[in-house]
Design an enzyme around this catalytic site. Structure first.
Site, PDB file in Angstrom:
ATOM      1  N   LYS A 130      33.396  42.480  35.711  1.00 56.36           N
ATOM      2  CA  LYS A 130      34.490  42.009  34.835  1.00 56.36           C
ATOM      3  C   LYS A 130      35.141  42.464  33.800  1.00 56.36           C
ATOM      4  CE  LYS A 130      37.098  38.439  36.386  1.00 56.36           C
ATOM      5  NZ  LYS A 130      36.983  37.086  37.883  1.00 56.36           N
ATOM      6  N   GLY A 244      50.345  31.069  41.344  1.00 54.37           N
ATOM      7  CA  GLY A 244      49.995  32.226  41.158  1.00 54.37           C
ATOM      8  C   GLY A 244      48.867  32.861  42.802  1.00 54.37           C
ATOM      9  N   ALA A 246      46.232  32.450  43.989  1.00 57.11           N
ATOM     10  CA  ALA A 246      45.629  31.079  44.394  1.00 57.11           C
ATOM     11  C   ALA A 246      46.046  30.067  44.328  1.00 57.11           C
ATOM     12  CB  ALA A 246      44.656  31.429  44.413  1.00 57.11           C
ATOM     13  N   GLY A 247      46.923  30.149  43.707  1.00 54.10           N
ATOM     14  CA  GLY A 247      47.743  28.721  43.568  1.00 54.10           C
ATOM     15  C   GLY A 247      49.533  28.603  44.463  1.00 54.10           C
TER      16      GLY A 247
END
Ligand code: GLU
Length: 440
Positions: A130, A244, A246-247
């Site tokens: 990450k 965002g 995903a939402g």
């Protein structure tokens, strides 16, 4: 006159593992300590060799960089960035890059660990990594973001590569940022190497279906959860925290694929609620016009905290870490908790939810659709031959459905909650690779 020095991040953001503190005095659990605690539980059940356990508790490598960026006012601002390569026993490391003002090295470590388990649970031949930069993209111009993205690659590019480590988008980074990064990396190499990064625009070797892949994978999991629980999801209610990538796609695909009725959504400014349902297209239009979902006509205001406690069938945390804790877990009323965010639930909350009978689809299973299609993108880049959308959806569905049932079966077998079961599946696979390679 001496100008006041601009902070580039607090000491805790840059190097420490605070148990519960941050510069602003707010109490937050440390995500990396949580990730290690989750691994410890799995290691005990799996009776993992102590050396393998010790190896899997820490990142293999991390790079901390300092990035001078020319801002629009002509001044240079200095940013801190990180890339953590957690474990590459199963293949090159993979994971997104976040741009966030509250980024910390320990958040990046935790997210890199979760990427390792994520790639293992869906059984793709990749390790985990990450990246992060402490910055506030909401206050930066497009030009400033481009220069920051290029500066990041100029420093971190030396440890990236299609055989080494392949980044992707995450919180507040998008296909355009991936395009700048792929371009900068290609200049460093002296030839086009777009495969070094995924989540690219289609015109630069992106994959069909990458944009909505995280939410789509989560929706496939919710569909399977509905089957094992005997729940009819058509017309069932949903609430989404975080609006965002995903939402927003969870709102759309929840409706289109399962018939879910989303009654509440929120973003960093607050949330909206309407028990008759929120129209996806209209909410998106409102957010585009005003910058927030708040103020959407016909809906009442609701806080992010209250949204989590609504009596809905499916709750999607789709924002940041540590939103479901020992404090509010007793009040969670959803039947299915589909974690599209990384790390939304603390270990104490896990135990409470399990005892309450909330069916949790843990983060690194529920949101693995993104990295799965990133893997498809890597494969397509390697062959320079591109699949149609139907093929991507079909292959993603197969991967997610298999992973869901492997975790569900493990939870039944060991009588543990789904997160621990997902760890048992994933850690077992990584440990096997470590053992076979003779590392420990
Ligand atoms: N950032 C996404 C995640 O947390 C995607 C990572 C990727 O595609 O490599 O899973």
């Amino acid at each position: 006159m001496v100008e006041k020095k601009e902070p580039i991040g607090t000491q805790e953001q840059i190097e420490r593992r605070p148990t519960a503190a941050a510069g602003d005095g707010r109490v937050r659990p440390n995500p990396f300590e949580i990730a290690q605690k989750q691994l410890d539980l799995a290691a005990e059940i799996l009776e993992l060799e102590p050396a393998i356990h010790a190896l899997l508790r820490e990142p293999l490598r991390e790079l901390h960089v300092t990035l001078p960026v020319r801002m629009d006012d002509g001044k240079v601002k200095v940013f801190k960035g990180f890339r953590v390569q957690y474990n590459d026993a199963r293949g090159p490391t993979k994971g997104g890059i976040r741009f966030h003002p509250e980024e910390t090295i320990d958040t990046v470590r935790a997210l890199a660990a979760w990427m390792t388990w994520k790639c293992a649970v869906v059984d793709i031949p990749l390790g985990g990594a990450k990246g992060g930069v402490i910055c506030n993209p909401k206050t930066m111009s497009k030009g400033e973001l481009e220069r920051l993205s290029r500066a990041y690659i100029r420093q971190v590019g030396r440890i990236l590569g299609i055989e080494k480590d392949v980044p992707a988008p995450d919180v507040y980074t998008d296909p355009q940022i991936m395009a700048w990064m792929a371009d900068e990396f290609s200049f460093l190499q002296g030839y086009n190497e777009f495969g070094v990064i995924t989540g690219k625009p289609l015109a630069l070797g992106g994959s069909q279906g990458r944009n909505d892949a995280t939410a789509r994978g989560g929706i496939y999991c919710v569909r399977e959860a509905g089957k094992v629980l005997g729940l009819n999801l058509n017309g069932a209610t949903a609430a989404i925290q975080g609006y965002g990538n995903a939402g927003t796609y969870a709102h759309q695909l929840g409706r289109d694929l399962l018939g879910l009725k989303t009654v509440a959504v929120s973003d960093s400014k607050g949330g909206i609620l309407n028990w008759d349902g929120l129209n996806y297209e209209a909410v998106m239009e409102h957010k585009k016009a005003t910058g927030s979902v708040v103020g959407f006509p016909g809906a009442q205001f609701i806080t992010n905290e209250a949204l989590l406690e609504l009596p809905v069938t499916v709750l999607f945390p789709a924002a940041l870490e540590n939103v479901i804790t020992a404090e509010n877990a007793p009040r969670i009323q959803a039947k299915i908790l589909a974690e599209l965010a990384n790390g939304p639930t603390t270990p104490e909350a896990d135990d409470i939810l399990y005892k309450k009978g909330v069916y949790v689809i843990p983060d690194f299973l529920c949101n693995a659709g993104g990295v799965t299609v990133s893997y498809f993108e890597m494969v397509q880049n390697a062959y320079d031959y591109y699949w149609d959308l139907e093929t991507v959806h079909e292959r993603l569905d197969k991967k997610m459905t298999a992973a869901f049932h492997a975790v569900h079966a493990m939870a039944q077998k060991y009588k543990v909650h789904n997160r621990l079961a997902a760890y048992l599946v994933a850690v077992n696979r990584v440990a096997e690779a470590v053992r076979l390679r003779g590392w420990a």
